[in-house]
Design a protein around this motif. Structure first.
Motif, PDB file in Angstrom:
ATOM      1  N   PRO A 168       0.821  -1.223   0.000  1.00 35.65           N
ATOM      2  CA  PRO A 168       0.000   0.000   0.000  1.00 35.65           C
ATOM      3  C   PRO A 168       0.857   1.277   0.000  1.00 35.65           C
ATOM      4  CG  PRO A 168      -0.877  -1.582   1.559  1.00 35.65           C
ATOM      5  CD  PRO A 168       0.455  -2.116   1.119  1.00 35.65           C
ATOM      6  N   VAL A 169       1.965   1.243   0.729  1.00 36.44           N
ATOM      7  CA  VAL A 169       2.874   2.400   0.761  1.00 36.44           C
ATOM      8  C   VAL A 169       3.428   2.659  -0.640  1.00 36.44           C
ATOM      9  CG1 VAL A 169       5.059   3.300   1.662  1.00 36.44           C
ATOM     10  CG2 VAL A 169       3.546   1.995   3.156  1.00 36.44           C
ATOM     11  N   LEU A 170       3.905   1.608  -1.302  1.00 40.54           N
ATOM     12  CA  LEU A 170       4.509   1.758  -2.628  1.00 40.54           C
ATOM     13  C   LEU A 170       3.474   2.203  -3.662  1.00 40.54           C
ATOM     14  CD1 LEU A 170       6.991  -1.258  -2.709  1.00 40.54           C
ATOM     15  CD2 LEU A 170       7.348   1.072  -1.884  1.00 40.54           C
ATOM     16  N   ASN A 171       2.240   1.751  -3.506  1.00 43.52           N
ATOM     17  CA  ASN A 171       1.178   2.203  -4.413  1.00 43.52           C
ATOM     18  C   ASN A 171       0.886   3.694  -4.239  1.00 43.52           C
ATOM     19  OD1 ASN A 171       0.129   0.137  -6.223  1.00 43.52           O
ATOM     20  ND2 ASN A 171      -0.334  -1.027  -4.374  1.00 43.52           N
ATOM     21  N   ARG A 172       1.071   4.172  -3.015  1.00 39.76           N
ATOM     22  CA  ARG A 172       0.833   5.618  -2.776  1.00 39.76           C
ATOM     23  C   ARG A 172       1.939   6.478  -3.367  1.00 39.76           C
ATOM     24  NH1 ARG A 172      -1.314   3.640   2.236  1.00 39.76           N
ATOM     25  NH2 ARG A 172       0.615   3.991   3.390  1.00 39.76           N
ATOM     26  N   ILE A 173       3.180   5.956  -3.410  1.00 40.89           N
ATOM     27  CA  ILE A 173       4.293   6.802  -3.865  1.00 40.89           C
ATOM     28  C   ILE A 173       4.695   6.555  -5.324  1.00 40.89           C
ATOM     29  CG2 ILE A 173       5.203   7.060  -1.516  1.00 40.89           C
ATOM     30  CD1 ILE A 173       7.406   5.064  -2.264  1.00 40.89           C
ATOM     31  N   LYS A 174       4.146   5.487  -5.939  1.00 38.30           N
ATOM     32  CA  LYS A 174       4.531   5.195  -7.334  1.00 38.30           C
ATOM     33  C   LYS A 174       3.990   6.287  -8.262  1.00 38.30           C
ATOM     34  CE  LYS A 174       0.425   2.604  -8.654  1.00 38.30           C
ATOM     35  NZ  LYS A 174      -0.176   1.334  -9.079  1.00 38.30           N
ATOM     36  N   LYS A 175       4.674   6.478  -9.369  1.00 38.65           N
ATOM     37  CA  LYS A 175       4.202   7.448 -10.367  1.00 38.65           C
ATOM     38  C   LYS A 175       3.491   6.741 -11.520  1.00 38.65           C
ATOM     39  CE  LYS A 175       7.477  11.202  -9.500  1.00 38.65           C
ATOM     40  NZ  LYS A 175       8.260  10.665  -8.396  1.00 38.65           N
ATOM     41  N   ARG A 176       3.852   5.478 -11.751  1.00 41.01           N
ATOM     42  CA  ARG A 176       3.223   4.728 -12.846  1.00 41.01           C
ATOM     43  C   ARG A 176       2.857   3.339 -12.345  1.00 41.01           C
ATOM     44  NH1 ARG A 176       4.683   1.546 -17.140  1.00 41.01           N
ATOM     45  NH2 ARG A 176       3.397   1.756 -19.024  1.00 41.01           N
ATOM     46  N   ASN A 177       3.549   2.288 -12.821  1.00 42.84           N
ATOM     47  CA  ASN A 177       3.217   0.916 -12.422  1.00 42.84           C
ATOM     48  C   ASN A 177       4.100   0.408 -11.281  1.00 42.84           C
ATOM     49  OD1 ASN A 177       1.142   0.487 -14.269  1.00 42.84           O
ATOM     50  ND2 ASN A 177       2.555  -0.130 -15.894  1.00 42.84           N
ATOM     51  N   LEU A 178       3.500  -0.418 -10.428  1.00 44.49           N
ATOM     52  CA  LEU A 178       4.254  -1.127  -9.397  1.00 44.49           C
ATOM     53  C   LEU A 178       4.487  -2.556  -9.895  1.00 44.49           C
ATOM     54  CD1 LEU A 178       5.496  -1.578  -6.605  1.00 44.49           C
ATOM     55  CD2 LEU A 178       3.189  -1.978  -5.712  1.00 44.49           C
ATOM     56  N   VAL A 179       5.763  -2.893 -10.092  1.00 40.80           N
ATOM     57  CA  VAL A 179       6.149  -4.218 -10.586  1.00 40.80           C
ATOM     58  C   VAL A 179       6.876  -4.950  -9.451  1.00 40.80           C
ATOM     59  CG1 VAL A 179       7.522  -5.477 -12.288  1.00 40.80           C
ATOM     60  CG2 VAL A 179       6.382  -3.325 -12.942  1.00 40.80           C
ATOM     61  N   VAL A 180       6.463  -6.177  -9.159  1.00 43.68           N
ATOM     62  CA  VAL A 180       7.058  -6.939  -8.055  1.00 43.68           C
ATOM     63  C   VAL A 180       7.706  -8.211  -8.596  1.00 43.68           C
ATOM     64  CG1 VAL A 180       6.628  -8.142  -5.876  1.00 43.68           C
ATOM     65  CG2 VAL A 180       5.352  -6.050  -6.416  1.00 43.68           C
ATOM     66  N   VAL A 181       8.968  -8.432  -8.211  1.00 45.33           N
ATOM     67  CA  VAL A 181       9.665  -9.685  -8.501  1.00 45.33           C
ATOM     68  C   VAL A 181       9.771 -10.441  -7.182  1.00 45.33           C
ATOM     69  CG1 VAL A 181      11.794 -10.751  -9.347  1.00 45.33           C
ATOM     70  CG2 VAL A 181      11.015  -8.570 -10.334  1.00 45.33           C
ATOM     71  N   VAL A 207       3.461  -8.798 -11.773  1.00 47.74           N
ATOM     72  CA  VAL A 207       4.291  -9.606 -10.871  1.00 47.74           C
ATOM     73  C   VAL A 207       5.099 -10.598 -11.695  1.00 47.74           C
ATOM     74  CG1 VAL A 207       4.307 -11.180  -8.894  1.00 47.74           C
ATOM     75  CG2 VAL A 207       2.544  -9.398  -9.056  1.00 47.74           C
ATOM     76  N   ILE A 208       6.369 -10.754 -11.327  1.00 50.06           N
ATOM     77  CA  ILE A 208       7.202 -11.806 -11.920  1.00 50.06           C
ATOM     78  C   ILE A 208       7.537 -12.779 -10.793  1.00 50.06           C
ATOM     79  CG2 ILE A 208       9.336 -12.346 -13.145  1.00 50.06           C
ATOM     80  CD1 ILE A 208       9.262  -9.273 -13.997  1.00 50.06           C
ATOM     81  N   PHE A 209       6.978 -13.986 -10.874  1.00 46.90           N
ATOM     82  CA  PHE A 209       7.254 -15.004  -9.865  1.00 46.90           C
ATOM     83  C   PHE A 209       8.512 -15.777 -10.257  1.00 46.90           C
ATOM     84  CE2 PHE A 209       2.609 -14.577  -9.060  1.00 46.90           C
ATOM     85  CZ  PHE A 209       2.693 -14.211  -7.718  1.00 46.90           C
ATOM     86  N   THR A 210       9.379 -15.993  -9.263  1.00 46.36           N
ATOM     87  CA  THR A 210      10.671 -16.618  -9.535  1.00 46.36           C
ATOM     88  C   THR A 210      11.146 -17.404  -8.320  1.00 46.36           C
ATOM     89  OG1 THR A 210      12.892 -16.157 -10.389  1.00 46.36           O
ATOM     90  CG2 THR A 210      12.003 -14.576  -8.798  1.00 46.36           C
ATOM     91  N   MET A 211      12.386 -17.857  -8.326  1.00 41.16           N
ATOM     92  CA  MET A 211      12.916 -18.667  -7.218  1.00 41.16           C
ATOM     93  C   MET A 211      13.318 -17.802  -6.025  1.00 41.16           C
ATOM     94  SD  MET A 211      16.823 -19.766  -8.106  1.00 41.16           S
ATOM     95  CE  MET A 211      16.350 -21.086  -9.183  1.00 41.16           C
ATOM     96  N   ASP A 212      13.179 -18.388  -4.838  1.00 40.79           N
ATOM     97  CA  ASP A 212      13.624 -17.750  -3.595  1.00 40.79           C
ATOM     98  C   ASP A 212      13.942 -18.875  -2.609  1.00 40.79           C
ATOM     99  OD1 ASP A 212      13.928 -16.583  -1.131  1.00 40.79           O
ATOM    100  OD2 ASP A 212      12.193 -15.264  -1.280  1.00 40.79           O
TER     101      ASP A 212
END
Length: 290
Positions: A168-181, A207-212
């Motif tokens: 929610p914080v990042l959505n408030r401060i983003k200027k365009r798209n929020l992309v999460v890896v 969202v890009i789902f990957t290994m962790d």
């Protein structure tokens, strides 16, 4: 051991692969408060769901922080921007405002807990506030690692609760798209994955789902768990984490905010029983050097 100061920031469901039940986990947190010296200080969050229980377990003088009117240090206002947070609070009937070089309300709470600890140990509040704006950045905690046309951040977030605090914080401060890896660690807490995956997909543009740290699990199976209950299809699967990060950076557009989550400042990837050298930060550095 006996402690001069014990701080309980908050308790959310985590580490149940070790503690087995939430009751065990909560009790292990309370052990810190039970070990505070009689002439010491227990510093508690009035807004946490376990505050009343913490109060019963706490030893020494109890100092509190939070939004409630009876808090020793009361959080009044939090103003977030792209690289800092303006925090206004009251203490002993006076209001103070300071700029914290970290992002998000959770860090405002951490600040008040820290200030109370320092005051308990004899520090002067005004002296402390002068130092707050120049606090060093914390590696891997919403750490801005690139900021020009778009922003790239690293964070350790790997639980639903962590993502609920930061997206929610990042959505408030983003200027365009929020992309999460992001991904999910293998060999633990399988049941948390569908809820976490759905939350991320609902609160990110892509969202890009990957290994962790897959350990002995197949990355494909982990990602299948993450996307099992998802209503949205705004994601891509790229098993190799370096490739996933490169893909996100290759497709970044002006104003985007890219969050690379899960590993933070870790310097390894847990594969089977091995800890292989790996660093998100180094991958990002290498990308821009190329």
């Amino acid at each position: 051991l006996k402690f001069t100061v014990g701080i309980l920031s908050n308790i959310t469901e985590d580490h149940l692969n070790i503690h087995k039940t939430i009751e065990n986990y909560v009790d292990s947190k309370m052990e810190l408060l039970r070990k505070v010296k009689e002439d010491g200080f227990s510093i508690l969050n009035t807004d946490d769901q376990y505050y009343e229980l913490a109060k019963k377990n706490a030893q020494g003088t109890i100092l509190t922080f939070g939004k409630k009117s009876d808090a020793t240090m009361r959080l009044l206002k939090v103003k977030e921007n792209a690289s800092s947070t303006e925090v206004t609070f009251s203490y002993q009937e006076k209001n103070y405002t300071t700029t914290l070089p970290y992002i998000g309300e959770v860090n405002a709470y951490n600040l008040l807990a820290s200030l109370l600890a320092c005051i308990a140990l004899g520090e002067n509040l005004q002296d402390l506030l002068e130092k707050v704006p120049s606090l060093p950045k914390i590696p891997g905690r919403l750490e801005v690692v690139y900021q020009k046309d778009y922003t790239v951040m690293l964070d350790y977030a790997h639980t639903t609760d962590a993502f609920q605090k930061i997206l929610p914080v990042l959505n408030r401060i983003k200027k365009r798209n929020l992309v999460v890896v992001t991904g999910s660690a293998g060999g633990r807490e399988h049941e948390k994955r569908p809820k976490m995956g759905s939350y991320i997909l609902d609160h990110a543009d892509f969202v890009i789902f990957t290994m962790d740290d897959p350990r002995y699990e197949k990355v494909e199976d982990i990602i299948r768990d993450l996307t099992r209950d998802a209503n949205k299809k705004n994601y891509q699967t790229i098993l190799d984490r370096k490739e996933a990060i490169y893909y996100a950076l290759d497709h970044a557009e002006k104003g985007d905010l890219i969050l690379i989550a899960g590993k933070g400042a870790d310097t390894y990837m847990a594969v089977e029983d091995k800890y292989l050298p790996y660093s998100d930060f180094e991958v990002i550095q290498e990308y821009y050097q190329k």
